[in-house]
Design a protein around this motif. Structure first.
Motif, mmCIF file in Angstrom:
data_model
loop_
_atom_site.group_PDB
_atom_site.id
_atom_site.type_symbol
_atom_site.label_atom_id
_atom_site.label_comp_id
_atom_site.label_asym_id
_atom_site.label_seq_id
_atom_site.Cartn_x
_atom_site.Cartn_y
_atom_site.Cartn_z
ATOM 1 N N GLU A 258 0.840 -1.198 0.000
ATOM 2 C CA GLU A 258 0.000 0.000 0.000
ATOM 3 C C GLU A 258 0.877 1.251 0.000
ATOM 4 O OE1 GLU A 258 -4.108 0.597 2.185
ATOM 5 O OE2 GLU A 258 -2.465 1.111 3.532
ATOM 6 N N VAL A 259 0.547 2.186 -0.886
ATOM 7 C CA VAL A 259 1.289 3.441 -0.996
ATOM 8 C C VAL A 259 0.399 4.577 -0.492
ATOM 9 C CG1 VAL A 259 2.409 5.067 -2.560
ATOM 10 C CG2 VAL A 259 2.632 2.607 -2.951
ATOM 11 N N ARG A 260 0.919 5.340 0.450
ATOM 12 C CA ARG A 260 0.166 6.483 0.969
ATOM 13 C C ARG A 260 0.508 7.724 0.152
ATOM 14 N NH1 ARG A 260 -0.465 8.742 7.159
ATOM 15 N NH2 ARG A 260 -0.987 10.887 6.621
ATOM 16 N N ILE A 261 -0.533 8.433 -0.284
ATOM 17 C CA ILE A 261 -0.363 9.647 -1.080
ATOM 18 C C ILE A 261 -0.976 10.813 -0.306
ATOM 19 C CG2 ILE A 261 -0.848 10.780 -3.274
ATOM 20 C CD1 ILE A 261 -1.217 7.970 -4.477
ATOM 21 N N GLY B 153 -14.998 21.365 -2.408
ATOM 22 C CA GLY B 153 -14.738 20.740 -3.699
ATOM 23 C C GLY B 153 -14.290 19.308 -3.556
ATOM 24 N N SER B 154 -13.491 18.853 -4.505
ATOM 25 C CA SER B 154 -12.998 17.478 -4.523
ATOM 26 C C SER B 154 -11.522 17.473 -4.887
ATOM 27 C CB SER B 154 -13.780 16.630 -5.534
ATOM 28 O OG SER B 154 -15.160 16.611 -5.223
ATOM 29 N N VAL B 155 -10.833 16.441 -4.398
ATOM 30 C CA VAL B 155 -9.417 16.254 -4.713
ATOM 31 C C VAL B 155 -9.289 14.936 -5.473
ATOM 32 C CG1 VAL B 155 -7.086 16.045 -3.790
ATOM 33 C CG2 VAL B 155 -8.751 17.507 -2.641
ATOM 34 N N PHE B 156 -8.477 14.945 -6.534
ATOM 35 C CA PHE B 156 -8.331 13.777 -7.395
ATOM 36 C C PHE B 156 -6.866 13.343 -7.460
ATOM 37 C CE2 PHE B 156 -11.885 16.308 -8.842
ATOM 38 C CZ PHE B 156 -12.899 15.378 -9.007
ATOM 39 N N ILE B 157 -6.673 12.026 -7.562
ATOM 40 C CA ILE B 157 -5.354 11.441 -7.796
ATOM 41 C C ILE B 157 -5.431 10.623 -9.079
ATOM 42 C CG2 ILE B 157 -3.651 9.750 -7.000
ATOM 43 C CD1 ILE B 157 -3.490 12.318 -5.482
ATOM 44 N N ASP B 158 -4.534 10.905 -10.016
ATOM 45 C CA ASP B 158 -4.446 10.141 -11.262
ATOM 46 C C ASP B 158 -3.104 9.417 -11.296
ATOM 47 O OD1 ASP B 158 -6.928 11.016 -12.393
ATOM 48 O OD2 ASP B 158 -5.984 12.950 -12.786
ATOM 49 N N VAL B 159 -3.162 8.102 -11.466
ATOM 50 C CA VAL B 159 -1.949 7.288 -11.587
ATOM 51 C C VAL B 159 -1.841 6.847 -13.043
ATOM 52 C CG1 VAL B 159 -0.704 5.265 -10.760
ATOM 53 C CG2 VAL B 159 -2.231 6.509 -9.211
ATOM 54 N N GLU B 160 -0.719 7.169 -13.677
ATOM 55 C CA GLU B 160 -0.542 6.875 -15.093
ATOM 56 C C GLU B 160 0.735 6.079 -15.321
ATOM 57 O OE1 GLU B 160 -0.603 10.509 -17.261
ATOM 58 O OE2 GLU B 160 -2.673 11.017 -16.707
ATOM 59 N N THR C 9 -4.530 18.859 4.462
ATOM 60 C CA THR C 9 -3.831 17.731 3.847
ATOM 61 C C THR C 9 -4.781 16.545 3.759
ATOM 62 O OG1 THR C 9 -1.670 18.443 4.680
ATOM 63 C CG2 THR C 9 -1.892 16.131 4.036
ATOM 64 N N VAL C 10 -4.931 16.017 2.553
ATOM 65 C CA VAL C 10 -5.811 14.879 2.292
ATOM 66 C C VAL C 10 -4.938 13.669 1.967
ATOM 67 C CG1 VAL C 10 -7.706 14.002 0.889
ATOM 68 C CG2 VAL C 10 -7.543 16.449 1.373
ATOM 69 N N SER C 11 -5.267 12.517 2.554
ATOM 70 C CA SER C 11 -4.475 11.303 2.347
ATOM 71 C C SER C 11 -5.259 10.273 1.544
ATOM 72 C CB SER C 11 -4.055 10.697 3.690
ATOM 73 O OG SER C 11 -3.209 11.584 4.399
ATOM 74 N N PHE C 12 -4.574 9.651 0.585
ATOM 75 C CA PHE C 12 -5.121 8.553 -0.210
ATOM 76 C C PHE C 12 -4.246 7.323 0.008
ATOM 77 C CE2 PHE C 12 -6.315 12.440 -2.337
ATOM 78 C CZ PHE C 12 -7.609 12.226 -2.776
ATOM 79 N N TYR C 13 -4.833 6.138 -0.234
ATOM 80 C CA TYR C 13 -4.079 4.893 -0.092
ATOM 81 C C TYR C 13 -4.242 4.081 -1.377
ATOM 82 C CZ TYR C 13 -3.742 6.278 4.739
ATOM 83 O OH TYR C 13 -3.476 6.985 5.889
ATOM 84 N N LEU C 14 -3.129 3.911 -2.080
ATOM 85 C CA LEU C 14 -3.123 3.237 -3.376
ATOM 86 C C LEU C 14 -2.723 1.778 -3.197
ATOM 87 C CD1 LEU C 14 -3.175 3.291 -6.512
ATOM 88 C CD2 LEU C 14 -0.758 3.963 -6.412
ATOM 89 N N ASP C 15 -3.608 0.865 -3.637
ATOM 90 C CA ASP C 15 -3.316 -0.567 -3.610
ATOM 91 C C ASP C 15 -2.606 -0.932 -4.911
ATOM 92 O OD1 ASP C 15 -3.196 -3.270 -3.341
ATOM 93 O OD2 ASP C 15 -5.360 -3.611 -3.239
ATOM 94 N N THR C 16 -1.372 -1.400 -4.814
ATOM 95 C CA THR C 16 -0.581 -1.694 -6.010
ATOM 96 C C THR C 16 -0.778 -3.121 -6.516
ATOM 97 O OG1 THR C 16 1.328 -2.323 -4.648
ATOM 98 C CG2 THR C 16 1.168 -0.015 -5.326
ATOM 99 N N SER C 17 -1.744 -3.852 -5.961
ATOM 100 C CA SER C 17 -1.934 -5.253 -6.354
ATOM 101 C C SER C 17 -2.342 -5.392 -7.814
ATOM 102 C CB SER C 17 -3.002 -5.908 -5.465
ATOM 103 O OG SER C 17 -2.637 -5.854 -4.112
#
Length: 374
Positions: free
Chosen positions: A167-170, A184-191, A214-222
Motif C-alpha cells: 500500500e502506498v500512501r499519497i 470541492g474534490s481532490v483527485f489522484i491520477d496514476v498513469e 492535507t488529504v491522504s489517499f491509499y493506493l493498492d498496487t496489487s
C-alpha cells in the motif's frame, strides 16, 4: 484562459533563437488590503524549449509578508507550473503602495553555445508584485472579483519504491486560493506511459480563504502491475465546469516482487506460532515422560522402604507375641490349637523355635498337655 497562457508561452518559444531560452512569469497584483488581511494568489511560471527546476523567492517591500509554495518547482518544456503566494499584511503597517519582486531562478545552467557544453548561465526572471494597503474602508467602493479556487501546494507519496501488493500512501496539501469560502474534490491520477491506470478521489469540506488541508489517499498496487508510474493531483471546486489543473508528477516504482502484507505476515506469524507450540508440547511430553519414569523409580524405592519398615514392625510384633506365648497357658493353647489343625509335633516345635521359644519351654508344654490327657 489557460489555453491563451499556454499559447503565449509557445509563441514566445518559437520566436527565440536556438541558442537562447526564455522563462515567463505572471505579475502578482494583490490589489487592495487592510492591515491584518490575508490574500492568496496563484501565478503561472512557463518554460519554452528546456525542462528546468526553479527556486522561488520574494524580494522588496513585501518580502517578509509573502510566502511561496512550492519553494521549488519543476517545469517541463512548453508547459507551465503554478505557484501559490500567500500575503499576510502586518497589523502595524501604514497605508500606501508596497512593491516587491517574485524571483524564479533555474537550477540548471543554460548553454551559451560557445566553448564547452558545461559553460553557460543561470536562467532567472523577476516578476512585479504589489499591494495597496489602506487604513480606511475607501477601497471597498472598488468592486472585487469573487473567486472560488482550490490549489495544490504539495504532493507526496510513501514509499516511492514499492513491492507489488504494498500500500502506498499519497498526501495532497490543498489550499483555498480564492476570495470566498469554498468546497470541492481532490483527485489522484496514476498513469503509466501516459495511460491512466488508477483514479482516486475524495470530497473536500468547506475551506476558509487561505485555509489549508492535507488529504491522504491509499493506493493498492496489487492490480496496477509493475514498472514506473506517474502520480498527479488536482483539485476542483464544487459545481465548477472547468477542468482542474494537475500538479505533479511524483514518480512511483512498483517491483514485481510480491509484498508481504500485514495479512500475510499475520498468517506466517500464526503458522510459526503453531510450530512453536508443537515444539513446546513435544518438549513438555518428553519432560513428563522422563519425570514419570523417575517418579516410578522413586515410588518403587519408596515402596521397598515402606515394605521393609512394615516387615520390621511385623517382626517386632511377632517377637512381642512370641514372648507372650512363651509364658503360661498361652503356649499350651497355641500348641493345642495347632494339634487340632493336624500339625505334627515336629512342625509345631520347629515353628516355635523359629519364633524364639526355647526348646525347654516347648518340651515342658508338650509334657503338660500329655499329663492333662492322662
Amino acid at each position: 484562459m489557460e489555453g491563451i497562457k499556454y499559447l503565449s508561452i509557445l509563441i514566445l518559444a518559437i520566436l527565440m533563437s536556438s541558442s537562447s531560452y526564455a522563462l515567463t512569469m505572471e505579475r502578482a497584483d494583490f490589489g487592495y488590503a487592510k492591515p491584518g488581511d490575508k490574500i492568496v494568489k496563484n501565478i503561472l511560471v512557463g518554460a519554452d524549449i528546456r525542462d528546468n527546476t526553479y527556486l522561488m523567492d520574494v524580494e522588496g517591500d513585501i518580502a517578509d509578508w509573502v510566502s511561496v509554495s512550492p519553494k521549488e518547482i519543476f517545469v517541463e518544456a512548453y508547459h507551465s507550473g503554478t505557484i501559490t503566494l500567500v500575503l499576510d499584511v502586518p497589523l502595524d503597517v501604514e497605508g500606501g503602495r508596497y512593491n516587491g519582486l517574485i524571483v524564479a531562478s533555474g537550477l540548471k545552467s543554460i548553454s551559451s553555445g560557445e566553448g564547452d557544453a558545461g559553460t553557460g548561465y543561470l536562467l532567472q526572471i523577476k516578476s512585479l508584485a504589489k499591494v495597496y494597503v489602506t487604513q480606511n474602508e475607501s477601497h471597498l467602493s472598488i468592486p472585487k472579483e469573487k473567486i472560488e479556487a482550490l490549489s495544490i501546494l504539495e504532493l507526496d507519496a510513501d514509499p516511492l519504491e514499492a513491492e507489488k501488493g504494498e500500500e502506498v500512501r499519497i498526501d495532497v496539501r490543498v489550499i483555498n486560493s480564492g476570495t470566498e469560502d469554498t468546497s470541492g474534490s481532490v483527485f489522484i491520477d496514476v498513469e503509466k506511459e501516459g495511460e491512466a491506470v488508477e483514479t482516486l478521489s475524495t470530497d473536500l469540506a468547506r475551506l476558509g480563504v487561505a485555509e489549508e488541508k492535507t488529504v491522504s489517499f491509499y493506493l493498492d498496487t496489487s492490480d496496477i502491475g509493475d514498472g514506473y508510474f506517474e502520480i498527479y493531483a488536482s483539485a476542483k471546486v464544487t459545481g465548477s465546469g472547468d477542468a482542474p489543473k494537475r500538479y505533479g508528477p511524483v514518480d512511483l516504482f512498483v517491483s514485481g516482487k510480491e509484498y508481504l502484507s500485514g495479512y500475510n505476515i499475520g498468517l506466517i506469524s500464526l503458522i510459526l506460532l503453531l510450530i512453536l507450540i508443537l515444539i513446546l508440547l513435544y518438549i513438555k511430553r518428553e519432560t513428563i515422560k522422563g519425570y514419570v519414569k523417575r517418579k516410578k523409580n522413586y515410588d518403587v524405592k519408596a515402596e521397598i522402604e515402606r515394605l521393609t519398615e512394615q516387615e520390621k514392625r511385623l517382626r517386632k510384633a511377632i517377637a512381642e507375641i512370641t514372648k507372650k506365648v512363651g509364658t503360661g497357658d498361652e503356649l499350651l493353647d497355641y500348641i493345642k490349637n495347632n494339634l487340632k489343625k493336624g500339625h505334627s509335633t515336629d512342625a509345631i516345635e520347629e515353628k516355635l523355635i523359629k519364633h524364639g521359644v526355647s526348646k525347654n519351654k516347648i518340651n515342658q508344654a508338650f509334657k503338660r498337655i500329655l499329663d492333662d490327657l492322662k
